[in-house]
Design an enzyme around this catalytic site. Structure first.
Site, PDB file in Angstrom:
ATOM      1  N   HIS A  97       1.294  19.915  -4.528  1.00  0.00           N
ATOM      2  CA  HIS A  97       0.638  18.747  -3.923  1.00  0.00           C
ATOM      3  C   HIS A  97      -0.865  19.025  -3.827  1.00  0.00           C
ATOM      4  CE1 HIS A  97       4.431  16.959  -1.795  1.00  0.00           C
ATOM      5  NE2 HIS A  97       4.568  17.077  -3.105  1.00  0.00           N
ATOM      6  N   GLU A 132      -2.935  18.902  -1.388  1.00  0.00           N
ATOM      7  CA  GLU A 132      -3.338  19.746  -0.249  1.00  0.00           C
ATOM      8  C   GLU A 132      -3.066  21.222  -0.539  1.00  0.00           C
ATOM      9  OE1 GLU A 132      -1.321  17.089  -0.312  1.00  0.00           O
ATOM     10  OE2 GLU A 132      -1.022  16.282   1.697  1.00  0.00           O
ATOM     11  N   CYS A 154       2.649  15.587   3.747  1.00  0.00           N
ATOM     12  CA  CYS A 154       4.105  15.660   3.932  1.00  0.00           C
ATOM     13  C   CYS A 154       4.433  16.858   4.818  1.00  0.00           C
ATOM     14  CB  CYS A 154       4.787  15.773   2.569  1.00  0.00           C
ATOM     15  SG  CYS A 154       4.536  17.389   1.790  1.00  0.00           S
ATOM     16  N   CYS A 156       3.177  20.226   3.282  1.00  0.00           N
ATOM     17  CA  CYS A 156       1.726  20.411   3.378  1.00  0.00           C
ATOM     18  C   CYS A 156       1.283  20.584   4.827  1.00  0.00           C
ATOM     19  CB  CYS A 156       1.006  19.248   2.710  1.00  0.00           C
ATOM     20  SG  CYS A 156       1.275  19.223   0.916  1.00  0.00           S
TER      21      CYS A 156
HETATM   22 ZN   LIG Z   1       2.599  17.421   0.513  1.00  0.00          ZN
END
Ligand SMILES: [Zn+2]
Length: 169
Positions: A46, A48, A76, A79
């Site tokens: 992801h 992040e 999410c 993260c």
């Molecule tokens: Zn994430």
């Protein structure tokens, strides 16, 4: 957040869901990242995570207590966990994520008193632009999928058109 949006567009150019992130330390950009789980064969890739990894490498420290993370989409659970482990001071996100958001949309891990680190979280910065890039990506993807299923239908169909059944091959 403008830089994070540029990262989101970089993800979109690779066919990835457009999410971008930037890590800032003392007003200086130390790392950027964009979503790339498909191309990278990596479910943890992801935006992040990419930005946090790059920031930790750049600063030579796995903890980033002086840093702020800007991201175009609400983080999410994964993260949010990495943000806590990195001791990020402040998180600023653009669009809320009603499906996987861990900053209040689905769960709010940063408000969980049993967890030991609490970053300050601010949502909604440049929300329209952050939502817009996601909407553009998904509408283009839907249009492409529809055109593949039925080339004729793509000309007449619009929003609300009845979906055509998937052909067997
Ligand atoms: Zn994430």
């Amino acid at each position: 957040m403008g830089l994070a949006l540029a990262q989101a567009r970089a993800a979109m150019a690779k066919g990835e869901v457009p999410v971008g992130a930037v890590v800032v330390c003392d007003g200086r950009v130390v790392a950027v990242g964009h979503n790339c789980p498909v191309g990278g064969h990596d479910p943890s890739a992801h935006a992040e995570m990419q930005a946090l990894r790059a920031a930790a490498q750049a600063l030579g420290n796995y903890r980033l207590p002086e840093c702020e993370l800007y991201v175009t989409l609400e983080p999410c659970v994964m993260c949010a966990g990495a943000i806590m482990h990195a001791r990020i001071r402040r998180v600023v996100y653009g669009a809320a994520d009603p499906k996987t958001g861990a900053c209040g949309s689905v769960v709010d891990l940063f408000a969980e008193p049993r967890l030991n680190h609490h970053a300050e979280v601010v949502g909604g910065l440049m929300r329209d632009e952050c939502v817009g890039v996601l909407q553009q990506f998904f509408s283009e993807r839907r249009a492409a999928a529809k055109a593949r299923r039925s080339p004729a239908a793509s000309e007449s169909g619009g929003a609300g058109a009845i979906p055509t059944p998937e052909s067997p091959n």
